[in-house]
Design a protein around this motif. Sequence first.
Motif, PDB file in Angstrom:
ATOM      1  N   UNK A 264       0.838  -1.206   0.000  1.00  0.00           N
ATOM      2  CA  UNK A 264       0.000   0.000   0.000  1.00  0.00           C
ATOM      3  C   UNK A 264       0.873   1.256   0.000  1.00  0.00           C
ATOM      4  N   UNK A 265       0.660   2.155  -0.944  1.00  0.00           N
ATOM      5  CA  UNK A 265       1.336   3.449  -1.018  1.00  0.00           C
ATOM      6  C   UNK A 265       2.822   3.352  -0.658  1.00  0.00           C
ATOM      7  N   UNK A 266       3.626   2.717  -1.478  1.00  0.00           N
ATOM      8  CA  UNK A 266       5.058   2.586  -1.178  1.00  0.00           C
ATOM      9  C   UNK A 266       5.706   3.920  -0.841  1.00  0.00           C
ATOM     10  N   UNK A 267       6.468   3.934   0.256  1.00  0.00           N
ATOM     11  CA  UNK A 267       7.187   5.129   0.675  1.00  0.00           C
ATOM     12  C   UNK A 267       6.414   6.036   1.598  1.00  0.00           C
ATOM     13  N   UNK A 268       5.098   5.808   1.735  1.00  0.00           N
ATOM     14  CA  UNK A 268       4.288   6.683   2.579  1.00  0.00           C
ATOM     15  C   UNK A 268       3.913   6.047   3.909  1.00  0.00           C
ATOM     16  N   UNK A 269       4.289   4.815   4.117  1.00  0.00           N
ATOM     17  CA  UNK A 269       3.963   4.139   5.368  1.00  0.00           C
ATOM     18  C   UNK A 269       5.183   3.416   5.917  1.00  0.00           C
ATOM     19  N   UNK A 270       5.190   3.271   7.234  1.00  0.00           N
ATOM     20  CA  UNK A 270       6.249   2.506   7.873  1.00  0.00           C
ATOM     21  C   UNK A 270       5.930   1.022   7.752  1.00  0.00           C
ATOM     22  N   UNK A 271       6.942   0.217   7.573  1.00  0.00           N
ATOM     23  CA  UNK A 271       6.801  -1.237   7.522  1.00  0.00           C
ATOM     24  C   UNK A 271       7.781  -1.818   8.526  1.00  0.00           C
ATOM     25  N   UNK A 272       7.292  -2.591   9.477  1.00  0.00           N
ATOM     26  CA  UNK A 272       8.133  -3.098  10.553  1.00  0.00           C
ATOM     27  C   UNK A 272       7.811  -4.567  10.839  1.00  0.00           C
ATOM     28  N   UNK A 273       8.701  -5.184  11.591  1.00  0.00           N
ATOM     29  CA  UNK A 273       8.439  -6.516  12.132  1.00  0.00           C
ATOM     30  C   UNK A 273       8.938  -6.547  13.568  1.00  0.00           C
ATOM     31  N   UNK A 274       8.308  -7.374  14.378  1.00  0.00           N
ATOM     32  CA  UNK A 274       8.768  -7.537  15.749  1.00  0.00           C
ATOM     33  C   UNK A 274      10.190  -8.126  15.749  1.00  0.00           C
ATOM     34  N   UNK A 275      10.881  -7.933  16.848  1.00  0.00           N
ATOM     35  CA  UNK A 275      12.280  -8.337  16.976  1.00  0.00           C
ATOM     36  C   UNK A 275      12.366  -9.726  17.609  1.00  0.00           C
ATOM     37  N   UNK A 276      13.192 -10.576  17.049  1.00  0.00           N
ATOM     38  CA  UNK A 276      13.555 -11.851  17.678  1.00  0.00           C
ATOM     39  C   UNK A 276      14.743 -11.567  18.596  1.00  0.00           C
ATOM     40  N   UNK A 277      14.467 -11.368  19.883  1.00  0.00           N
ATOM     41  CA  UNK A 277      15.527 -10.967  20.804  1.00  0.00           C
ATOM     42  C   UNK A 277      16.530 -12.087  21.059  1.00  0.00           C
ATOM     43  N   UNK A 278      16.111 -13.335  20.891  1.00  0.00           N
ATOM     44  CA  UNK A 278      17.071 -14.426  21.034  1.00  0.00           C
ATOM     45  C   UNK A 278      18.149 -14.330  19.962  1.00  0.00           C
ATOM     46  N   UNK A 279      17.728 -14.067  18.727  1.00  0.00           N
ATOM     47  CA  UNK A 279      18.694 -13.933  17.634  1.00  0.00           C
ATOM     48  C   UNK A 279      19.618 -12.746  17.858  1.00  0.00           C
ATOM     49  N   UNK A 280      19.073 -11.641  18.400  1.00  0.00           N
ATOM     50  CA  UNK A 280      19.906 -10.457  18.655  1.00  0.00           C
ATOM     51  C   UNK A 280      20.922 -10.745  19.758  1.00  0.00           C
ATOM     52  N   UNK A 281      20.480 -11.392  20.827  1.00  0.00           N
ATOM     53  CA  UNK A 281      21.395 -11.711  21.926  1.00  0.00           C
ATOM     54  C   UNK A 281      22.478 -12.686  21.470  1.00  0.00           C
ATOM     55  N   UNK A 282      22.073 -13.675  20.683  1.00  0.00           N
ATOM     56  CA  UNK A 282      23.054 -14.662  20.207  1.00  0.00           C
ATOM     57  C   UNK A 282      24.102 -13.999  19.316  1.00  0.00           C
TER      58      UNK A 282
END
Length: 393
Positions: free
Chosen positions: A292-310
């Motif tokens: 939807x409306x490329x460039x006009x909205x934020x697109x995010x995903x939740x963080x996998x904190x296990x992967x970040x810590x590892x």
Amino acid sequence: MQLQLPEASIEAQRASRLLHKLIASEIRQHDGWISFARYMELLLYAPGLGYYSGGAAKLGKDGDFTTAPEITPLFGATLAHLATELIASSANLQAQILEFGAGSGQLAFDILTELAADPDGPALQAYYIVELSAELRARQQQKLRGFPQVQWLDRLPEAFSGVVLGNEVLDAMPVELVVRAAQGWQQRGVGLAETGGEADEAAFVYRDRAADPALVAQIPDADTLTVGHLTEVHPVAIGFMHTLAAMLKAGKGGVALLFDYGFPAAEYYLQQRDQGTLMCHYRHHAHPDPFYLPGLQDVTAHVDFTAMARAALDGGLDLLGYSSQAAFLLEAGIGRLLLRTSPDDPLQYLPQANALQKLVSPAEMGELFKVLAVGTQVELPERFSRHDRSHRL
């Protein structure tokens, strides 16, 4: 699905069409398929047209979403006191702060304002901001023009000693989509719909191809998930954590505090979350359509904190703590800072108390948002261990 969302201005729609054409051209140049991570990267960061590199307001009541610093200056004031406490308690930390992805500059403004109000506190040598968006950097420079210690960087330095802050940084990094099909795991990318019209105007569609086993390897017990299970994996954020680790190790002492929404892997990849966590934010409306409306909205995903810590551990850092945002801020003293305003003055006190409630209430940001602390040659104060959840990672 027909989305019922506020209409964009003619100028904004024109910019969105230009980005659509740019992405469509890249898809054609790559045999009709690009990875979702590349698509998301262009959506957010394409020069002059991406969500974070274009000119639209992103934060606050006039933008698409609200972050903790935009809600109350108590957030920044709390981190100011914690940063000075960490610096004072460790001989290995220099008196400097590095913020990655500073948004409107509000967090830096609140931290520096709080530090300036305490003439007896430790002097901050420098406040570095790593900002990839030229448009956001210009806004930050305007907001922070009264603080000469602020310096902007284009990338993380090779070495840094001090306190690193990242508020809602990891969730803005491009993710890959993978889905389990009958023939095995597939990587979900983006192609163009078959159309008889102009190729540049063809709608974006999902297209799947066999997934690289390295992408699937991030998912615990991937083979136990059912056919149709769609989820995200986070190679860009993992790469960022490796770079962060190398920087702090080279600096001989430092701590990174990362605030974001997400889960440990055991919760992230639950069967009940079988359509992933990808979400779009447009004018304070949340919806699941990244086309939807490329460039006009934020697109995010939740963080996998296990992967970040590892990734941090793989880079040689120590895992210093992992907790809910509510527990972390309360242990850091945000309640004490609120009481600098007397409850006997309800006109001043109640708005601040209500804002604080948004940060710490389990029904608001307090539980969904987590804080991951990693570092080297430093420890968090003992009181933070009372609510530590590192064993869940």
